[in-house]
Write an enzyme that holds these catalytic residues in place. Structure first.
Site, mmCIF file in Angstrom:
data_model
loop_
_atom_site.group_PDB
_atom_site.id
_atom_site.type_symbol
_atom_site.label_atom_id
_atom_site.label_comp_id
_atom_site.label_asym_id
_atom_site.label_seq_id
_atom_site.Cartn_x
_atom_site.Cartn_y
_atom_site.Cartn_z
ATOM 1 N N HIS A 156 0.842 -1.228 -0.018
ATOM 2 C CA HIS A 156 0.016 0.103 -0.073
ATOM 3 C C HIS A 156 0.938 1.289 0.002
ATOM 4 C CE1 HIS A 156 0.571 -0.297 4.403
ATOM 5 N NE2 HIS A 156 0.558 0.937 4.514
ATOM 6 N N ASP B 246 0.115 -7.714 0.993
ATOM 7 C CA ASP B 246 0.598 -6.373 1.289
ATOM 8 C C ASP B 246 1.991 -6.113 1.347
ATOM 9 O OD1 ASP B 246 0.247 -3.445 1.696
ATOM 10 O OD2 ASP B 246 -0.030 -3.781 3.721
ATOM 11 N N SER C 9 4.732 2.266 7.824
ATOM 12 C CA SER C 9 4.427 0.932 7.063
ATOM 13 C C SER C 9 5.574 0.753 6.256
ATOM 14 C CB SER C 9 3.352 1.610 6.149
ATOM 15 O OG SER C 9 2.028 1.863 6.767
#
Length: 450
Positions: A178, A208, A291
């Site tokens: 993402h 992901d 992230s």
């Protein structure tokens, strides 16, 4: 004869007096008309007659225009001075000494104050060895920071920031899907501040995870990979990332739980971007921008890839509630064992494979467990003919309640438990069929990811 004055045409104070004249010869005694007798020595001065010296010279007149006008000067005494002069000298000398002493004293005071202020030293610890124990947070950070990078991504819908870490000396970097899913340009910034452009190698939305690559960079510091099977609840961990673009941010915490089933994404609405993670839960603060960053164990080895956080409800009622964007101590990381396999496949082929059981699940089922559908998409069978599930004996309508003895409560959890394995791994499924519990052995199949 009296002095003759000038006319009154000029002020008397400006008139220049006439030169003094010699006095007329005194007449002989008793001669001449109106002659006056000269008084004797016993004459009384009070009578108005001044005694005259026979040889007295006429009185000298003051002439300011003369060469030597008459002046009166106090020459003082030949030796010493009067009492008044000595007192004045003593006072002047005392005043001079007092002024000198005051000036010297003031200067010394200022000097002393300056010296005392510049020499003021507060107690302070001496410089110590800056090294830290390798298992301390500072030691872990020092080891890992050179291998952690910040990603600045510009896409068609905007720009964002994420984190990644170096996998090998060839310049491969692992991050979240993402972070780079909409990337047009990717810039990688190392802990030294050096920035280079990166290219996308491959990505997978189901896990992901994504891999990017930099070229021409020397002195790369790949991070050591640990084993997520060794992680226990309560183990200390360190997270490194760039929350809100604050690069090289280090936070610490513990492993709060393992095998936590979470799903993330779903923004597209068709389920193609949903990731299923059998996650490691940590209370180490993780925020937007973390992230893709590493979650490290006490030996500075990567045990997880930070991927998601759970936000808290922040005001409002019902649908009006908004999610808190900051960390509340509920962070989730993809286990490194899963990340390693996916990264290897992305580097090798650009795509990752997913383990499958060959069935279509009824995601609307609200009971406990994961129910196999009666029919699949487009009217096809819910159990793929000759697929892993069919060979294991699964039938439409079966409810799968356990995977390797671990209970599952819904379809999402079943997908997560399956995704935690590799294609070809054997599984033991507990199935509820017509009120009876069955145990089925299954070998996972393989499908290409997205």
């Amino acid at each position: 004869m009296a002095d003759q004055q000038q006319s009154d045409t000029a002020p008397k104070w400006w008139s220049r007096p006439a030169a003094p004249q010699a006095a007329p010869e005194a007449p002989e005694a008793g001669s001449g008309p109106g002659a006056e007798s000269v008084p004797g020595p016993d004459a009384d001065p009070a009578a108005g007659d001044a005694p005259q010296s026979p040889e007295a010279a006429p009185a000298t007149r003051y002439d300011p225009w003369g060469e030597q006008p008459l002046q009166v000067a106090d020459q003082g005494k030949a030796t010493g001075g009067g009492p008044v002069v000595r007192i004045r000298h003593a006072l002047a000398l005392g005043l001079g000494i007092a002024l000198l002493a005051g000036g010297i004293g003031g200067w010394l005071g200022v000097l002393a104050e300056r010296q005392s202020s510049t020499r003021l030293e507060l107690p302070q610890a001496a410089v110590e060895n800056k090294g830290r124990a390798p298992e301390s947070v500072a030691g872990i950070a020092a080891t890992a920071l050179p291998g952690v990078v910040t990603l600045h991504v510009r896409g068609s819908t905007g720009s964002g920031t994420g984190t990644g870490f170096v996998l090998d000396g060839q310049g491969h970097i692992l991050t979240n899907n993402h972070v780079v899913s909409d990337a047009k340009d990717i810039t990688v910034t190392f802990s030294t501040g050096e920035s280079v452009t990166a290219g996308l190698v491959g990505r997978d939305s189901g896990y992901d995870l994504a891999v990017v690559k930099v070229d021409g960079v020397r002195g790369l510091h790949p991070l050591s990979l640990g084993n997520s099977e060794n992680v226990k609840v309560g183990d200390p961990v360190v997270a490194i990332g760039a929350p809100f673009d604050l690069s090289n941010t280090v936070t610490a915490g513990i492993i709060s739980a393992t095998g936590r089933p979470i799903t993330a994404g779903g923004d597209k609405g068709d389920g193609s971007d949903i990731s299923y993670v059998d996650a490691l839960q940590t209370d180490a603060p993780i925020n937007p921008g973390n992230s893709g960053g590493p979650l490290l164990d006490a030996k500075a080895r990567v045990i997880g890839i930070n991927s998601a956080i759970r936000g808290a409800d922040a005001g409002g009622d019902g649908a009006e509630r908004a999610k808190q964007s900051g960390s509340i101590g509920l962070g989730f990381a993809i286990p490194v064992n899963q990340g390693k396999r996916v990264a290897e496949e992305l580097i090798r082929t650009g795509r990752a494979t997913h383990p499958v059981i060959g069935v279509t699940l009824d995601m609307e089922y609200t009971g406990d467990g994961a129910r196999v559908g009666i029919k699949g998409e487009g009217g096809k069978p819910a159990v793929t003919p000759d697929g892993p599930g069919a060979r294991a004996g699964i039938k439409g309508g079966d409810v799968i309640t356990k995977v390797d003895g671990v209970r599952v409560h819904g379809g999402d959890e079943l997908v997560i438990k399956i995704r935690a394995h590799r294609p070809g791994d054997p599984l033991t499924l507990t199935v509820l069929r017509d009120g009876r519990e069955l145990t089925l052995e299954l070998v996972l199949g393989s499908a290409n990811g997205s």
